[in-house]
Scaffold this motif. Structure first.
Motif, PDB file in Angstrom:
ATOM      1  N   ALA A  23     -65.232 -30.157  70.517  1.00 18.27           N
ATOM      2  CA  ALA A  23     -65.440 -29.707  69.142  1.00 18.27           C
ATOM      3  C   ALA A  23     -66.921 -29.588  68.831  1.00 18.27           C
ATOM      4  CB  ALA A  23     -64.783 -30.686  68.174  1.00 18.27           C
ATOM      5  N   ASN A  24     -67.230 -28.691  67.912  1.00 20.02           N
ATOM      6  CA  ASN A  24     -68.608 -28.508  67.462  1.00 20.02           C
ATOM      7  C   ASN A  24     -69.091 -29.805  66.796  1.00 20.02           C
ATOM      8  OD1 ASN A  24     -71.035 -27.626  66.323  1.00 20.02           O
ATOM      9  ND2 ASN A  24     -70.200 -25.658  65.692  1.00 20.02           N
ATOM     10  N   PRO A  25     -70.177 -30.395  67.273  1.00 18.14           N
ATOM     11  CA  PRO A  25     -70.680 -31.634  66.662  1.00 18.14           C
ATOM     12  C   PRO A  25     -71.268 -31.426  65.271  1.00 18.14           C
ATOM     13  CG  PRO A  25     -72.230 -30.860  68.315  1.00 18.14           C
ATOM     14  CD  PRO A  25     -71.024 -29.983  68.419  1.00 18.14           C
ATOM     15  N   VAL A  26     -71.536 -30.166  64.917  1.00 15.50           N
ATOM     16  CA  VAL A  26     -72.073 -29.843  63.594  1.00 15.50           C
ATOM     17  C   VAL A  26     -70.905 -29.463  62.686  1.00 15.50           C
ATOM     18  CG1 VAL A  26     -73.601 -28.308  62.288  1.00 15.50           C
ATOM     19  CG2 VAL A  26     -74.235 -29.037  64.597  1.00 15.50           C
ATOM     20  N   SER A  27     -70.789 -30.118  61.533  1.00 10.31           N
ATOM     21  CA  SER A  27     -69.672 -29.859  60.631  1.00 10.31           C
ATOM     22  C   SER A  27     -69.805 -28.485  59.985  1.00 10.31           C
ATOM     23  CB  SER A  27     -69.597 -30.943  59.549  1.00 10.31           C
ATOM     24  OG  SER A  27     -70.804 -30.966  58.797  1.00 10.31           O
ATOM     25  N   HIS A  28     -68.696 -27.955  59.500  1.00 11.58           N
ATOM     26  CA  HIS A  28     -68.660 -26.597  58.967  1.00 11.58           C
ATOM     27  C   HIS A  28     -69.568 -26.433  57.753  1.00 11.58           C
ATOM     28  CE1 HIS A  28     -66.115 -23.279  56.858  1.00 11.58           C
ATOM     29  NE2 HIS A  28     -67.161 -22.766  57.437  1.00 11.58           N
ATOM     30  N   ASP A  29     -69.370 -27.232  56.723  1.00 16.89           N
ATOM     31  CA  ASP A  29     -70.237 -27.242  55.535  1.00 16.89           C
ATOM     32  C   ASP A  29     -70.420 -25.857  54.919  1.00 16.89           C
ATOM     33  OD1 ASP A  29     -70.592 -29.967  55.676  1.00 16.89           O
ATOM     34  OD2 ASP A  29     -72.439 -29.837  56.855  1.00 16.89           O
ATOM     35  N   GLY A  30     -69.389 -25.039  54.964  1.00 18.39           N
ATOM     36  CA  GLY A  30     -69.455 -23.737  54.316  1.00 18.39           C
ATOM     37  C   GLY A  30     -70.295 -22.701  55.017  1.00 18.39           C
ATOM     38  N   ASN A  31     -70.607 -22.896  56.307  1.00 18.05           N
ATOM     39  CA  ASN A  31     -71.385 -21.897  57.042  1.00 18.05           C
ATOM     40  C   ASN A  31     -70.667 -20.548  57.003  1.00 18.05           C
ATOM     41  OD1 ASN A  31     -73.363 -23.761  57.873  1.00 18.05           O
ATOM     42  ND2 ASN A  31     -72.113 -24.407  59.614  1.00 18.05           N
ATOM     43  N   SER A  32     -71.439 -19.470  56.905  1.00 15.75           N
ATOM     44  CA  SER A  32     -70.832 -18.150  56.817  1.00 15.75           C
ATOM     45  C   SER A  32     -70.049 -17.796  58.074  1.00 15.75           C
ATOM     46  CB  SER A  32     -71.898 -17.093  56.550  1.00 15.75           C
ATOM     47  OG  SER A  32     -72.881 -17.109  57.571  1.00 15.75           O
ATOM     48  N   LEU A  33     -70.440 -18.353  59.219  1.00 12.00           N
ATOM     49  CA  LEU A  33     -69.708 -18.170  60.470  1.00 12.00           C
ATOM     50  C   LEU A  33     -69.877 -19.448  61.277  1.00 12.00           C
ATOM     51  CD1 LEU A  33     -68.004 -16.075  62.015  1.00 12.00           C
ATOM     52  CD2 LEU A  33     -70.095 -15.331  63.152  1.00 12.00           C
ATOM     53  N   HIS A  34     -68.770 -20.002  61.730  1.00 14.12           N
ATOM     54  CA  HIS A  34     -68.830 -21.322  62.359  1.00 14.12           C
ATOM     55  C   HIS A  34     -67.792 -21.410  63.468  1.00 14.12           C
ATOM     56  CE1 HIS A  34     -69.876 -25.643  62.264  1.00 14.12           C
ATOM     57  NE2 HIS A  34     -68.613 -25.819  62.628  1.00 14.12           N
ATOM     58  N   VAL A  35     -68.217 -21.812  64.664  1.00  9.16           N
ATOM     59  CA  VAL A  35     -67.299 -22.049  65.773  1.00  9.16           C
ATOM     60  C   VAL A  35     -66.795 -23.492  65.664  1.00  9.16           C
ATOM     61  CG1 VAL A  35     -66.994 -22.108  68.272  1.00  9.16           C
ATOM     62  CG2 VAL A  35     -68.519 -20.401  67.240  1.00  9.16           C
TER      63      VAL A  35
END
Length: 287
Positions: free
Chosen positions: A12-24
């Motif tokens: 899993a992506n270690p960086v949380s989604h946090d409303g990113n416009s595009l997120h893996v």
């Protein structure tokens, strides 16, 4: 049947989604077991699979696809799907999931629509499995940079999808290919009109014969490419005449790609029935 070792791994992506416009969200790989099946179910994110080997079926609400090595399928959020590996030659595949406000736009720009969620790579060595593997590796590292790395690879995946899906469209729809070529011509002229470009240069850039491009452009728009480009330049010059009173007529002519001020004035009068100076005076009086 050759014995296969079942395997499954996901990171899993270690960086949380946090409303990113595009997120893996995550990336994974598996050697599936015979008749390994999922669904029918829906997901709340985009989920893309690339098949490295084996056979199987992918089902949407409208279609059933028999997919094997080199095939790629994209599951859309809210789409009811199921998929199952072959009993003798089960799939080995990699997958990645992504989400975000721009996700739908990026997916559609790549050519994925409801009836085009599957393609088979035309490249001898697709970058998709390598890109997904690189995502996994980045996620395993737990670094903050993993988010940017995954986005870079996602764009590469979507770019390859676009190449494949556009080639399928060229093979199945001549009309859509003509429309796409005309759009490319309009985009070229819209971004290059400020430079002293010619129709010949545009044809060379797009890789088509001038006579062919002129014919399809006139049929689709009602204007020849030369007239369209000139009209585009005159329309932009009208805007500059209204909004930039400090610019001279010569500067405006140059700004729209017409370095000969006399030619510019002549063509401006042809389209507007006024000289540039008269047009500026007339519109200025209403401001």
């Amino acid at each position: 049947m050759m014995s296969l070792q079942y395997s499954y791994a996901v990171s899993a992506n270690p960086v949380s989604h946090d409303g990113n416009s595009l997120h893996v969200l995550f990336a994974g790989e598996s050697q599936t077991e015979p008749l390994h099946a999922l669904g029918p179910k829906i997901y709340d994110y985009y989920l893309l699979h690339y098949i490295e080997s084996g056979h199987g079926l992918f089902r949407t609400e409208q279609h059933t696809f028999e997919l094997s090595e080199g095939s790629c399928f994209l599951i859309h959020p809210g789409q009811l799907v199921s998929y199952v590996s072959d009993d003798e030659h089960p799939w080995r595949y990699r997958w990645t999931a992504f989400i975000g406000q721009e996700a739908q736009q990026r997916v559609e720009a790549s050519g994925f629509v409801s009836n085009h969620s599957v393609f088979t790579s035309t490249k001898k060595q697709s970058i998709i499995p390598m890109s997904i593997a690189s995502m996994q590796e980045a996620f395993y590292s737990k670094k903050e940079s993993a988010h940017m790395v995954s986005l870079g690879h996602l764009y590469l995946i979507l770019a390859e999808a676009q190449d494949n899906l556009s080639s399928q469209t060229r093979l199945t729809g001549t009309k859509s290919q003509v429309q796409r070529t005309v759009k490319q011509m309009i985009l070229y002229m819209s971004t290059q009109f400020a430079h002293p470009v010619s129709i010949e240069q545009m044809c060379d850039s797009l890789g088509y014969n001038r006579a062919y491009l002129s014919r399809i452009f006139k049929k689709e728009t009602g204007l020849s490419p030369i007239t369209y480009l000139l009209k585009l330049r005159i329309d932009k010059s009208r805007q500059l005449l209204r909004e930039r009173p400090e610019l001279s007529i010569e500067q405006i002519a140059s700004s729209v790609g017409l370095t000969d001020a006399l030619y510019f004035s002549r063509q401006f009068r042809r389209f507007c029935n006024l000289s540039p100076s008269a047009y500026r005076n007339q519109t200025g009086s209403h401001l």
